[in-house]
Design a protein around this motif. Structure first.
Motif, PDB file in Angstrom:
ATOM      1  N   ILE A 140       3.058  61.733  -9.847  1.00  0.00           N
ATOM      2  CA  ILE A 140       4.063  61.222 -10.789  1.00  0.00           C
ATOM      3  C   ILE A 140       4.544  62.367 -11.676  1.00  0.00           C
ATOM      4  CG2 ILE A 140       4.430  59.715 -12.789  1.00  0.00           C
ATOM      5  CD1 ILE A 140       4.349  58.150 -10.255  1.00  0.00           C
ATOM      6  N   HIS A 141       5.842  62.452 -11.824  1.00  0.00           N
ATOM      7  CA  HIS A 141       6.492  63.439 -12.686  1.00  0.00           C
ATOM      8  C   HIS A 141       7.091  62.654 -13.852  1.00  0.00           C
ATOM      9  CE1 HIS A 141       9.260  66.927 -13.405  1.00  0.00           C
ATOM     10  NE2 HIS A 141       8.143  67.532 -13.112  1.00  0.00           N
ATOM     11  N   LEU A 142       6.514  62.817 -15.062  1.00  0.00           N
ATOM     12  CA  LEU A 142       6.956  62.080 -16.244  1.00  0.00           C
ATOM     13  C   LEU A 142       7.801  62.992 -17.119  1.00  0.00           C
ATOM     14  CD1 LEU A 142       4.925  59.744 -18.458  1.00  0.00           C
ATOM     15  CD2 LEU A 142       5.969  61.712 -19.519  1.00  0.00           C
ATOM     16  N   GLN A 143       8.948  62.487 -17.566  1.00  0.00           N
ATOM     17  CA  GLN A 143       9.782  63.232 -18.511  1.00  0.00           C
ATOM     18  C   GLN A 143      10.103  62.326 -19.689  1.00  0.00           C
ATOM     19  OE1 GLN A 143      13.059  64.766 -16.102  1.00  0.00           O
ATOM     20  NE2 GLN A 143      12.110  66.788 -16.337  1.00  0.00           N
ATOM     21  N   PHE A 144       9.967  62.908 -20.894  1.00  0.00           N
ATOM     22  CA  PHE A 144      10.212  62.164 -22.124  1.00  0.00           C
ATOM     23  C   PHE A 144      11.012  63.043 -23.072  1.00  0.00           C
ATOM     24  CE2 PHE A 144       8.676  61.123 -26.478  1.00  0.00           C
ATOM     25  CZ  PHE A 144       9.261  59.887 -26.578  1.00  0.00           C
ATOM     26  N   LYS A 153       3.150  74.107 -30.042  1.00  0.00           N
ATOM     27  CA  LYS A 153       3.213  75.223 -29.097  1.00  0.00           C
ATOM     28  C   LYS A 153       2.552  74.744 -27.812  1.00  0.00           C
ATOM     29  CE  LYS A 153       4.410  78.678 -32.030  1.00  0.00           C
ATOM     30  NZ  LYS A 153       5.480  78.084 -32.767  1.00  0.00           N
ATOM     31  N   ASP A 154       3.280  73.994 -27.022  1.00  0.00           N
ATOM     32  CA  ASP A 154       2.739  73.394 -25.807  1.00  0.00           C
ATOM     33  C   ASP A 154       3.626  73.745 -24.630  1.00  0.00           C
ATOM     34  OD1 ASP A 154       1.834  71.544 -23.784  1.00  0.00           O
ATOM     35  OD2 ASP A 154       0.887  70.400 -25.394  1.00  0.00           O
ATOM     36  N   SER A 155       3.017  74.146 -23.534  1.00  0.00           N
ATOM     37  CA  SER A 155       3.800  74.550 -22.358  1.00  0.00           C
ATOM     38  C   SER A 155       4.518  73.370 -21.710  1.00  0.00           C
ATOM     39  CB  SER A 155       2.886  75.222 -21.333  1.00  0.00           C
ATOM     40  OG  SER A 155       1.899  74.314 -20.902  1.00  0.00           O
ATOM     41  N   ARG A 156       4.076  72.150 -21.996  1.00  0.00           N
ATOM     42  CA  ARG A 156       4.723  70.968 -21.411  1.00  0.00           C
ATOM     43  C   ARG A 156       6.011  70.595 -22.139  1.00  0.00           C
ATOM     44  NH1 ARG A 156      -0.646  67.429 -21.805  1.00  0.00           N
ATOM     45  NH2 ARG A 156      -0.623  68.529 -23.780  1.00  0.00           N
ATOM     46  N   LEU A 157       6.266  71.220 -23.293  1.00  0.00           N
ATOM     47  CA  LEU A 157       7.447  70.922 -24.099  1.00  0.00           C
ATOM     48  C   LEU A 157       8.499  72.003 -23.873  1.00  0.00           C
ATOM     49  CD1 LEU A 157       8.625  69.080 -26.352  1.00  0.00           C
ATOM     50  CD2 LEU A 157       7.623  70.655 -27.989  1.00  0.00           C
ATOM     51  N   SER A 158       9.698  71.590 -23.424  1.00  0.00           N
ATOM     52  CA  SER A 158      10.766  72.566 -23.168  1.00  0.00           C
ATOM     53  C   SER A 158      11.529  72.862 -24.455  1.00  0.00           C
ATOM     54  CB  SER A 158      11.723  72.027 -22.109  1.00  0.00           C
ATOM     55  OG  SER A 158      12.473  70.959 -22.635  1.00  0.00           O
ATOM     56  N   LYS A 159      12.405  73.861 -24.399  1.00  0.00           N
ATOM     57  CA  LYS A 159      13.220  74.227 -25.562  1.00  0.00           C
ATOM     58  C   LYS A 159      14.171  73.109 -25.961  1.00  0.00           C
ATOM     59  CE  LYS A 159      13.153  79.119 -24.453  1.00  0.00           C
ATOM     60  NZ  LYS A 159      13.923  80.268 -23.956  1.00  0.00           N
ATOM     61  N   GLU A 160      14.577  72.301 -24.989  1.00  0.00           N
ATOM     62  CA  GLU A 160      15.502  71.188 -25.253  1.00  0.00           C
ATOM     63  C   GLU A 160      14.793  69.982 -25.859  1.00  0.00           C
ATOM     64  OE1 GLU A 160      15.342  72.560 -21.980  1.00  0.00           O
ATOM     65  OE2 GLU A 160      16.854  74.026 -22.618  1.00  0.00           O
ATOM     66  N   VAL A 198      12.136  68.268 -24.287  1.00  0.00           N
ATOM     67  CA  VAL A 198      11.730  67.335 -23.241  1.00  0.00           C
ATOM     68  C   VAL A 198      10.294  67.636 -22.844  1.00  0.00           C
ATOM     69  CG1 VAL A 198      12.187  66.508 -20.899  1.00  0.00           C
ATOM     70  CG2 VAL A 198      14.088  67.127 -22.396  1.00  0.00           C
ATOM     71  N   ILE A 199       9.446  66.620 -22.916  1.00  0.00           N
ATOM     72  CA  ILE A 199       8.058  66.751 -22.493  1.00  0.00           C
ATOM     73  C   ILE A 199       7.994  66.423 -21.004  1.00  0.00           C
ATOM     74  CG2 ILE A 199       5.729  65.818 -22.715  1.00  0.00           C
ATOM     75  CD1 ILE A 199       6.369  65.220 -25.646  1.00  0.00           C
ATOM     76  N   LEU A 250      -0.864  63.250 -26.261  1.00  0.00           N
ATOM     77  CA  LEU A 250      -0.106  64.379 -26.794  1.00  0.00           C
ATOM     78  C   LEU A 250       0.596  63.989 -28.095  1.00  0.00           C
ATOM     79  CD1 LEU A 250       1.053  67.283 -26.357  1.00  0.00           C
ATOM     80  CD2 LEU A 250       2.958  66.181 -25.223  1.00  0.00           C
ATOM     81  N   ILE A 251       1.195  62.820 -28.119  1.00  0.00           N
ATOM     82  CA  ILE A 251       1.906  62.356 -29.323  1.00  0.00           C
ATOM     83  C   ILE A 251       0.915  62.107 -30.451  1.00  0.00           C
ATOM     84  CG2 ILE A 251       3.337  60.505 -30.272  1.00  0.00           C
ATOM     85  CD1 ILE A 251       4.612  60.293 -27.455  1.00  0.00           C
ATOM     86  N   ARG A 252      -0.227  61.491 -30.131  1.00  0.00           N
ATOM     87  CA  ARG A 252      -1.244  61.241 -31.165  1.00  0.00           C
ATOM     88  C   ARG A 252      -1.810  62.543 -31.715  1.00  0.00           C
ATOM     89  NH1 ARG A 252      -3.550  57.479 -27.294  1.00  0.00           N
ATOM     90  NH2 ARG A 252      -2.482  55.510 -27.579  1.00  0.00           N
ATOM     91  N   SER A 253      -2.027  63.528 -30.846  1.00  0.00           N
ATOM     92  CA  SER A 253      -2.604  64.797 -31.299  1.00  0.00           C
ATOM     93  C   SER A 253      -1.643  65.556 -32.221  1.00  0.00           C
ATOM     94  CB  SER A 253      -2.982  65.680 -30.110  1.00  0.00           C
ATOM     95  OG  SER A 253      -1.828  66.140 -29.449  1.00  0.00           O
ATOM     96  N   ALA A 254      -0.341  65.336 -32.036  1.00  0.00           N
ATOM     97  CA  ALA A 254       0.635  65.994 -32.911  1.00  0.00           C
ATOM     98  C   ALA A 254       0.561  65.446 -34.328  1.00  0.00           C
ATOM     99  CB  ALA A 254       2.037  65.810 -32.355  1.00  0.00           C
ATOM    100  N   MET A 255       0.081  64.225 -34.474  1.00  0.00           N
ATOM    101  CA  MET A 255       0.030  63.611 -35.796  1.00  0.00           C
ATOM    102  C   MET A 255      -1.272  63.893 -36.545  1.00  0.00           C
ATOM    103  SD  MET A 255       2.923  62.520 -36.223  1.00  0.00           S
ATOM    104  CE  MET A 255       2.659  61.765 -37.799  1.00  0.00           C
ATOM    105  N   VAL A 256      -2.244  64.510 -35.895  1.00  0.00           N
ATOM    106  CA  VAL A 256      -3.503  64.830 -36.556  1.00  0.00           C
ATOM    107  C   VAL A 256      -3.287  66.034 -37.468  1.00  0.00           C
ATOM    108  CG1 VAL A 256      -5.879  65.615 -36.210  1.00  0.00           C
ATOM    109  CG2 VAL A 256      -4.878  63.932 -34.662  1.00  0.00           C
ATOM    110  N   VAL A 257      -3.637  65.878 -38.725  1.00  0.00           N
ATOM    111  CA  VAL A 257      -3.460  66.951 -39.702  1.00  0.00           C
ATOM    112  C   VAL A 257      -4.734  67.787 -39.731  1.00  0.00           C
ATOM    113  CG1 VAL A 257      -3.043  67.480 -42.140  1.00  0.00           C
ATOM    114  CG2 VAL A 257      -1.935  65.515 -41.071  1.00  0.00           C
TER     115      VAL A 257
END
Length: 137
Positions: free
Chosen positions: A37-41, A60-67, A69-70, A94-101
């Protein structure tokens, strides 16, 4: 629908899932079945709250493009359903980890006793090494 937290959910139309052929060794089936499965968000055009968007785009995640898109590729399992579930779970994580301070680091100084112990051990080590030299008569 993907549940991120008690208040935040993602609708299924926001996540684009594509079935692709898995890489690597397999059997006779690997060339015929599209089980990966190829997921794009797209973060920028999603219904996530602004604070979520800012924190995700700052990652700083390799799965996140400059535009913004995850892209997640799931091919760990043999079935398409399991890979789909895995990709969705990885997106939610990934989304939950971004919210951890992160806890702020407070600078500390070594204590006087620890400095003295360090200097004492350095002296002992120095003496040991000096005794390894040539013996003079």
């Amino acid at each position: 629908m993907l549940k991120i937290s008690n208040t935040v959910t993602l609708q299924s139309w926001e996540i684009q899932l594509t079935a692709i052929r898995a890489q690597g060794a397999g059997g006779q089936n690997v060339n015929k079945v599209s089980s990966a499965i190829h997921l794009q968000f797209d973060v920028k055009h999603s219904t996530l709250p602004d604070i979520y968007k800012q924190r995700i785009l700052a990652l700083k995640d390799s799965r996140l493009s400059k535009e913004g898109v995850i892209t997640i590729k799931a091919q760990q399992f043999r079935t398409q359903e399991q890979n789909k579930e895995d990709a969705l779970n990885r997106l939610a994580d990934l989304i939950r980890s971004a919210m951890v301070v992160q806890k702020k680091r407070r600078e500390t100084k070594p204590t006087r006793a620890s400095k003295e112990r360090r200097l004492k051990s350095k002296g002992i080590k120095s003496q040991t090494k000096s005794l390894r030299g040539r013996v003079k008569h």
